[in-house]
Design an enzyme around this catalytic site. Structure first.
Site, PDB file in Angstrom:
ATOM      1  N   ASP A 156     -34.202  -3.076  38.975  1.00 40.47           N
ATOM      2  CA  ASP A 156     -34.077  -3.064  37.598  1.00 40.47           C
ATOM      3  C   ASP A 156     -32.623  -3.459  37.115  1.00 40.47           C
ATOM      4  O   ASP A 156     -32.295  -3.134  36.049  1.00 40.47           O
ATOM      5  CB  ASP A 156     -34.397  -1.648  36.891  1.00 40.47           C
TER       6      ASP A 156
ATOM      7  N   LYS B 265     -33.140  -8.860  36.847  1.00 41.62           N
ATOM      8  CA  LYS B 265     -33.383 -10.007  37.835  1.00 41.62           C
ATOM      9  C   LYS B 265     -34.119 -11.045  37.041  1.00 41.62           C
ATOM     10  O   LYS B 265     -34.070 -12.196  36.934  1.00 41.62           O
ATOM     11  CB  LYS B 265     -34.008  -9.623  38.952  1.00 41.62           C
TER      12      LYS B 265
ATOM     13  N   GLY C 225     -41.605  -5.363  38.613  1.00 43.23           N
ATOM     14  CA  GLY C 225     -41.914  -5.723  36.984  1.00 43.23           C
ATOM     15  C   GLY C 225     -40.827  -6.388  36.466  1.00 43.23           C
ATOM     16  O   GLY C 225     -39.597  -5.834  36.078  1.00 43.23           O
ATOM     17  N   HIS C 226     -40.928  -7.602  36.396  1.00 43.98           N
ATOM     18  CA  HIS C 226     -39.917  -8.625  36.031  1.00 43.98           C
ATOM     19  C   HIS C 226     -40.022  -8.881  34.533  1.00 43.98           C
ATOM     20  O   HIS C 226     -41.329  -9.678  34.308  1.00 43.98           O
ATOM     21  CB  HIS C 226     -39.853  -9.745  36.782  1.00 43.98           C
TER      22      HIS C 226
ATOM     23  N   GLN D  50     -36.956  -5.444  43.489  1.00 38.58           N
ATOM     24  CA  GLN D  50     -36.209  -4.047  43.742  1.00 38.58           C
ATOM     25  C   GLN D  50     -34.911  -4.527  43.978  1.00 38.58           C
ATOM     26  O   GLN D  50     -34.127  -5.509  43.416  1.00 38.58           O
ATOM     27  CB  GLN D  50     -36.991  -3.403  45.029  1.00 38.58           C
TER      28      GLN D  50
END
Ligand code: IMP
Length: 422
Positions: free
Chosen positions: A13, A16, A40-41, A223
């Site tokens: 988080d 990225k 989750g980007h 991650q």
């Protein structure tokens, strides 16, 4: 831009998604190499928010090839949904997405086992995303996993799935969980297989072809360093190599073809899930949550927050070979009078300048802080380095120096234009 690996230098988080999106402008190919839809980007383009879980963020730009590499674990039903969501938003997903034949599959029994194991662990739980990531990588390592290449061969898939469902239903029963219906899983996965078949390719051959044509590749890490299965705070980690080496094994592009490693880190620290976080601060968490910040993109969970931990980021530089740093979320600290930075850990009389492998020792570590004066000025409107307040610039320089890499990007908000290149 050459071949660039982008990694998270903290516990995931780090922002990225946004930095990848910005760097993608100069890339021809964007590759995911590890993890699954636990990631989750988040990318904002104008007012539109996109949250990508498996599809590389390069999909949001025109004329970029996106590859889901062999190191990724894919929930095919989830991926079909994700593609559907993108299409609905007007994003082109046709001829620009390639999925490795050898990427492993995530099944409902992986998710169920993930959940059951967490329940069994009780207070020692990892705090996983319950996406079945650990059990899927477990099958891969045990050489009992099913891959994309199996999914797109209906007859073979049916035989293999029957066996897997039979075996896993016994395990689920032992947990007291409901067994799965072979027919239902087969139907859902067959449909997903049909939908995904046109995207499935030999991505190793594809990537080497791209390199022969002098294309620039961006390897999109998911991650973060301390969630790495080998280098993270085990067992409170994910099940893949989130560090730079994972980009090679997860894509088939050899180490000597990598030109640069970019480490992304927040101007403070966050973590979701359980496990040690030496510089954790409840006050900082309260402040950031009250601002509506730091809720997970995949699970919506409130993230734990802490001061910038230079011990951890220094180690991340070491393990990943980080050349360049992108610091995000600077604006999260805008209102503070004083900002702390963790520069060492202490347990009794022992001082650590690295992250100890003994998880109990790490849990007992007390942070050694240095303090910086806050700038107490909004930074979100800054578009150039000299538009950032002097104290914030000093802070950024200091954390980059402590981390041991070159500061090249500062991000002051989610939008593309809130990105400052040094
Ligand atoms: P898993 O990857 O779902 O098995 O979860 C293992 C640990 O990694 C948990 O602490 C999760 O919260 C964390 N984790 C997994 N994916 C992400 C991510 O994309 N961002 C942040 N933390 C993650």
């Amino acid at each position: 831009m050459a071949n660039t690996i982008l990694v998270g230098a903290q516990w995931g988080d780090e922002g990225k998604g946004k930095i990848i999106d910005v760097l993608t402008e100069q890339a021809d190919v964007v590759v995911r190499t590890q993890g699954g839809n636990n990631a989750g980007h988040t990318v904002f383009i104008g007012k539109q928010k996109y949250v990508l879980h498996l599809v590389p963020s390069g999909i949001l730009r025109k004329r970029k090839s996106c590859v889901i590499g062999n190191g990724v674990v894919i929930d095919p039903v989830g991926l079909v949904e994700e593609i559907g969501g993108l299409l609905k938003l007007g994003v082109k997903v046709d001829g620009n997405l390639f999925i490795s034949e050898t990427a492993h599959l995530v099944f409902p029994y992986h998710r169920e086992l993930d959940a059951q194991r967490e329940i069994l662990k009780g207070k020692n739980r990892i705090g996983t995303t319950k996406r079945g990531i650990g059990p899927a990588y477990g099958d891969k390592a045990a050489r009992t996993g099913l891959r994309m290449i199996d999914l797109i061969d209906p007859a073979r898939f049916e035989t293999l799935l029957r066996q897997k469902i039979r075996e896993n239903n016994e395990i689920l029963k032992a947990f007291g969980a409901r067994p799965l219906s072979f027919k239902q899983v087969l139907a859902a996965y067959r449909a997903a297989g049909d939908r995904l078949k046109p995207f499935v390719a030999n991505t190793v051959v594809l990537l080497h072809g791209a390199m022969r044509q002098q294309k620039d590749i961006l390897f999109e890490g998911a991650q973060g360093t301390f969630l790495d299965i080998d280098h993270g705070t085990y067992p409170f980690v994910t099940s893949s190599n989130t560090t730079a080496g994972g980009a090679c094994t997860g894509s088939g592009v050899p180490p000597h073809r990598m030109d640069r490693v970019v480490g992304v880190m927040k101007a403070y620290t966050t973590r979701v899930g359980e496990g040690p976080l030496p510089s954790e601060s409840a006050d900082l968490a309260d402040m950031l949550h009250a601002m509506g910040r730091e809720f997970g993109a995949t699970t919506g969970r409130a993230r734990r927050c802490g001061w910038f931990d230079a011990v951890a980021t220094r180690q991340a530089t070491m393990v990943n070979g980080i050349d360049d740093l992108a610091v995000t979320n600077l604006d999260g600290l805008d209102t503070l009078e004083t900002i702390k930075v963790c520069v060492g850990y202490r347990v009794g009389t022992t001082r650590y300048d690295y992250v100890p492998n003994n998880i109990e020792a790490l849990s007992k570590c007390q942070p050694v802080y240095v303090e910086f004066p806050g700038w107490r000025t909004p930074t979100d409107r800054a578009r150039r380095w000299n538009e950032i307040p002097a104290r914030a610039r000093s802070y950024l320089r200091a954390i980059a120096e402590l981390t041991g890499a070159k500061l090249t990007i500062a991000s002051v908000g989610p939008a593309r234009e809130q990105t400052i290149f040094l």
